[in-house]
Design a protein around this motif. Sequence first.
Motif, short mmCIF file in Angstrom:
data_model
loop_
_atom_site.label_atom_id
_atom_site.label_comp_id
_atom_site.label_asym_id
_atom_site.label_seq_id
_atom_site.Cartn_x
_atom_site.Cartn_y
_atom_site.Cartn_z
N PRO A 18 61.87 21.83 74.48
CA PRO A 18 62.94 20.87 74.38
C PRO A 18 64.49 21.27 74.83
O PRO A 18 64.76 22.27 74.43
CB PRO A 18 62.73 20.03 73.11
CG PRO A 18 62.43 21.14 72.17
CD PRO A 18 61.66 22.13 73.27
N ARG B 198 58.01 21.78 71.43
CA ARG B 198 57.10 20.86 70.74
C ARG B 198 55.69 21.07 70.74
O ARG B 198 55.17 20.62 69.63
CB ARG B 198 57.12 19.58 71.97
CG ARG B 198 56.61 18.34 71.24
CD ARG B 198 56.77 17.33 72.35
NE ARG B 198 57.99 16.77 72.73
CZ ARG B 198 58.21 15.78 73.50
NH1 ARG B 198 57.15 15.20 74.20
NH2 ARG B 198 59.40 15.31 73.79
N GLU C 224 65.52 25.08 65.29
CA GLU C 224 66.00 24.42 66.42
C GLU C 224 65.16 25.06 67.87
O GLU C 224 65.09 24.26 69.03
CB GLU C 224 67.28 24.14 66.61
CG GLU C 224 68.06 23.73 65.78
CD GLU C 224 69.31 23.50 65.64
OE1 GLU C 224 69.91 24.06 66.52
OE2 GLU C 224 70.28 22.97 64.61
N ASP D 121 73.03 17.34 68.25
CA ASP D 121 71.51 16.94 68.10
C ASP D 121 71.07 16.21 69.33
O ASP D 121 70.19 16.39 70.06
CB ASP D 121 71.12 16.62 66.96
CG ASP D 121 69.51 16.75 66.77
OD1 ASP D 121 69.11 17.89 66.95
OD2 ASP D 121 68.84 15.53 66.68
N ASP E 98 65.18 16.22 71.98
CA ASP E 98 64.10 16.46 71.63
C ASP E 98 63.26 16.12 72.95
O ASP E 98 61.99 16.52 72.89
CB ASP E 98 63.43 15.44 70.41
CG ASP E 98 63.96 15.93 69.36
OD1 ASP E 98 64.08 17.31 68.89
OD2 ASP E 98 64.21 15.13 68.41
N ARG F 25 67.04 20.58 73.11
CA ARG F 25 67.89 21.20 71.82
C ARG F 25 67.64 22.64 71.77
O ARG F 25 68.41 23.46 71.44
CB ARG F 25 67.38 20.41 70.57
CG ARG F 25 65.84 20.62 70.29
CD ARG F 25 65.61 20.21 68.87
NE ARG F 25 64.03 19.85 68.50
CZ ARG F 25 63.13 20.79 68.61
NH1 ARG F 25 63.45 22.05 68.75
NH2 ARG F 25 61.96 20.46 68.54
#
Length: 618
Positions: A181, A366, A362, A16, A160, A183
């Motif tokens: 992001p 954002r 995931e 992560d 993130d 991820r």
Amino acid sequence: MTGGLAPLAQAGHTMDSLSVHAVFAARAAATPEALAATWRDQKLTYRELDIRANRLAHYLRERGVRTETPVALSVERSLDLVVGVLGILKAGGSYLALDSTMPLERQRALLDDANASVILTQERLLPPAADGLNVICLDRDWSEVEQQPHGDPGVEVHGDNIAYLAYTSGSTGTPKGVAIPHRAVRRLALDPDYVPVSADDVVLQFASPAFDASTFEIWAPLLNGARLAIYPEAGASLAKLVDTVRTEGVTVLWLTAGLFHRLSERQIEKLTGVRYLLAGGDVVSAAQADRVRQALPGLRIVNGYGPTENTTFTACHLATGPFGAGSVPIGRPIRGTEVRILDAKLRPVPDGESGELYAVGEGLARGYARRPAATGERFVADCFSDLPGARMYRTGDLVRRMPDGELEFLGRVDQQVKIRGFRVEPGETEAALTAQPGVRDAAVVPQTGPAGDRVLVAFFVPERGARVSTLDLRRSLGEVLPEYSVPTSFILLDVLPLTANGKVDRADLAERVSEERPEVNAAFRPATTAVEIALASVWSDLLGISEVGVDDDFFELGGYSLLGIQITAEITAVYKVGITPRRFYENATIAGLAQAIEDLVAAAPTSEADGQIGEDRP
């Protein structure tokens, strides 16, 4: 965790927390001499690419780039593209890829909206929109960049943090920047479950860097130890695409649905080396998918579906068919993504019933950069999750889950459409059209054009007493909108039709078709020679215009690049001569194109050109 990432795991990193460039650096350390990227006769190993990106990252840090600083990138397809995006990430920044062919006003609008202060470009492409920005030319300034340290700058970036901004069309006429992001990129590209990518693969970078398909094309090879082969030219033609795929040994290829359909009719049998062909950006034709599977039984076709806000792919379907008269499903969610099919009150709908698709997981962006209200409208609280702050993205797409668990796409909740693989809000085009002098009212609706592609058709009502030139409208919209958002035809009305509740009757407009020759700069002159008559017939069929003059400009008639590709493919098939995209654009009239064909045929006396364009050929 694959072997190349083992050092990161031993260093205490969790998946992560991994940034995109940290995964790449691990690949570079594991296989430093493997080829990472090639363009024409130039190539970079993983070690060389890592070092170049490190030097650029140090250079960017000296110029103020910090974590999530937006850095614009305006370069032609070249090794500069991959060095640029990787260097920006290593500096901690986020990249905003600009299409260098984009209208100047739109470039300025995106740069202003993103609050970009730095731009990476090439000297020959230095855009006027860059005025006031810190400009770095990767060719002109590279001697300075090379003086920087070759080691990683060691900037702390987490999963993130924002990796890139991608702008989508907006119904208000203002594009929105989707903040993706690290991820989400990692979830899309690292060891993908929808298409296996290994060190033996070659992935073609063909899409515009401003199109989110490039996220897969760039990062899937670089995060999995494969080779990124960059398409060698700015323009696209079917013949050159096929040639590039064969000469580069491409094994994984992504195409828009429209280009996939064109390829399936002409050149698909030549792609014998491709293992996986991903198609998406619009509805994939079941008939075309069946045709390709029959022509190349060893080729695996993947129908990829997903909005930019969920990072390129949300669901994928491995097309096994045959589909017959059915549709090609959009498949199942890819790893790291869940979907919910809900009604207007956010209640799950039973399998087999229509509902709006919500994406979870995931891959979520954002949100929209610097637009909290728009973010709150589309990224809503996930009422089905116990995790604090969990969100769902409202796609606006209607789907249903079939008995086998596959998802079937049914259409849009709103009016948003895909045009040539790009997501377009007709409202954005309407806003630009009604802003034109003399236009009182307007409606823009999608239709299926004569060539089978989705196109935009503009209906407008002029101000009382105003004389509005449709040629001027086309030209003006082309200065503020990307090509795919400019209508192919403009139809003047006395009044827009309304439904019983007073809204514009878009269903009525969608059925209205005009075959009249639009306003163009040239006076009408009919075709006379055999080649001119053949070309006029093809143009008339593809453009849906009953009468085409030999001096009419293809683009003033409503033509666009994908139709140009089809015409050049027809010419190659019949006359056995190659018309490049540049030559087509330079001879964008029937008279000019016919002369170019006759010149090429005369220079190749052994040509077998004895057919007629548009005839069925064995």
